[in-house]
Design an enzyme around this catalytic site. Structure first.
Site, PDB file in Angstrom:
ATOM      1  N   LYS A  66       0.789  -1.161  -0.276  1.00 37.93           N
ATOM      2  CA  LYS A  66       0.100  -0.048   0.109  1.00 37.93           C
ATOM      3  C   LYS A  66       0.811   1.293  -0.016  1.00 37.93           C
ATOM      4  CE  LYS A  66      -3.842  -2.147   0.595  1.00 37.93           C
ATOM      5  NZ  LYS A  66      -4.985  -2.223  -0.590  1.00 37.93           N
ATOM      6  N   ASP A  95      -0.413  -0.036  -4.389  1.00 39.98           N
ATOM      7  CA  ASP A  95      -1.933   0.290  -4.369  1.00 39.98           C
ATOM      8  C   ASP A  95      -2.279   1.487  -3.588  1.00 39.98           C
ATOM      9  OD1 ASP A  95      -4.690   0.238  -4.300  1.00 39.98           O
ATOM     10  OD2 ASP A  95      -4.752  -1.937  -3.711  1.00 39.98           O
ATOM     11  N   GLU A 121      -1.707   1.092  -8.752  1.00 38.58           N
ATOM     12  CA  GLU A 121      -3.040   0.961  -8.662  1.00 38.58           C
ATOM     13  C   GLU A 121      -4.012   1.747  -7.852  1.00 38.58           C
ATOM     14  OE1 GLU A 121      -5.226  -2.956  -6.454  1.00 38.58           O
ATOM     15  OE2 GLU A 121      -3.502  -3.322  -7.129  1.00 38.58           O
ATOM     16  N   GLU A 147     -11.015  -2.805 -10.110  1.00 40.60           N
ATOM     17  CA  GLU A 147     -11.767  -3.442  -9.139  1.00 40.60           C
ATOM     18  C   GLU A 147     -12.988  -2.772  -8.650  1.00 40.60           C
ATOM     19  OE1 GLU A 147     -10.287  -2.813  -4.813  1.00 40.60           O
ATOM     20  OE2 GLU A 147      -8.353  -2.987  -6.083  1.00 40.60           O
ATOM     21  N   ASP A 170     -12.760  -7.492 -11.070  1.00 39.32           N
ATOM     22  CA  ASP A 170     -13.082  -8.397  -9.821  1.00 39.32           C
ATOM     23  C   ASP A 170     -14.306  -9.358 -10.404  1.00 39.32           C
ATOM     24  OD1 ASP A 170     -14.529  -9.524  -7.510  1.00 39.32           O
ATOM     25  OD2 ASP A 170     -13.275  -8.145  -6.476  1.00 39.32           O
ATOM     26  N   HIS A 197      -8.625  -8.442  -9.602  1.00 34.41           N
ATOM     27  CA  HIS A 197      -8.617  -8.245  -8.174  1.00 34.41           C
ATOM     28  C   HIS A 197      -9.204  -9.305  -7.343  1.00 34.41           C
ATOM     29  CE1 HIS A 197     -10.806  -6.456  -4.604  1.00 34.41           C
ATOM     30  NE2 HIS A 197      -9.536  -5.851  -4.204  1.00 34.41           N
TER      31      HIS A 197
END
Length: 215
Positions: A66, A95, A121, A147, A170, A197
């Site tokens: 992250k 992300d 991301e 996602e 996703d 995802h």
């Protein structure tokens, strides 16, 4: 999400009737796809490096962490620790969980560039297609998104605008196996890779069945 449950059940019934595993029913010749390890917390650099070292010992060579701490220096410290822990050759993605506006995303992407990232991301809110398009023009890191989109048509808008490098639809949120495979075909036609995802239980079956699978 409800449609995904129904769609998946129908695929399962067909697979059972044909006595085939899902990967073969979906069109794959052989099973198997590389995987990455995803760390979903914002642990301090030392703890991050320790966890990455453990995952690397388990065999992973691709990692995602992250970013999006209030101070960019803290993001950079975590990225430095991550790159040192995994070495120069392993793959690293980040992300941002829709945490930036465009100018901040550009600033961070430029600062992150030296770490050799595979993708950035969800840097912006999912509805900001124009922002993602502008970001791709202004930074050198591939942009991953999808996602938080719920139909193949939503993905198509991203592709038509040139707003995404890696499509992360996703499998549950997009409506199940059937629309996910359709989304993968849209991405393939646009010359884009797919890295779904979540829902690894499905992804390990479906990715070997599409030619533009990444991870």
């Amino acid at each position: 999400l409800a449609l995904a449950a129904i769609d998946t059940a129908l695929w399962e019934l067909r697979a059972q009737a044909d006595d085939l595993p899902l990967w073969r029913l979906a069109g794959a010749e052989t099973p198997g796809i590389r995987a990455y390890a995803s760390l979903i917390d914002l642990a301090p650099p030392d703890a991050l490096a320790e966890r990455l070292t453990q995952l690397r010992a388990e065999g992973y060579r691709w990692f995602k962490i992250k970013v999006g701490l209030p101070d960019i220096a803290d993001d950079l410290a975590r990225l430095s620790a991550a790159r040192e822990a995994i070495g120069p050759d392993d793959r690293l993605s980040v992300d941002a969980n829709m945490g930036f506006d465009l100018e901040e995303a550009v600033r961070r992407a430029r600062a992150f560039d030296r770490f050799g990232l595979e993708w950035l991301e969800e840097p912006l809110p999912a509805e900001d297609i124009a922002g993602h398009t502008a970001l791709r023009r202004r930074c050198g890191i591939p942009v991953a998104a999808g996602e938080s989109l719920y139909t193949p048509e939503d993905i198509a808008h991203y592709l038509q605008a040139g707003a995404v490098d890696i499509v992360q639809a996703d499998i549950a949120r997009i409506g199940g196996i059937t629309p996910w495979l359709a989304t993968a075909r849209l991405a393939e036609a646009a010359g884009r890779l797919v890295a779904p995802h979540y829902m690894a239980e499905w992804a390990v079956h479906l990715l070997p069945a599409v030619p533009n699978a990444l991870v």
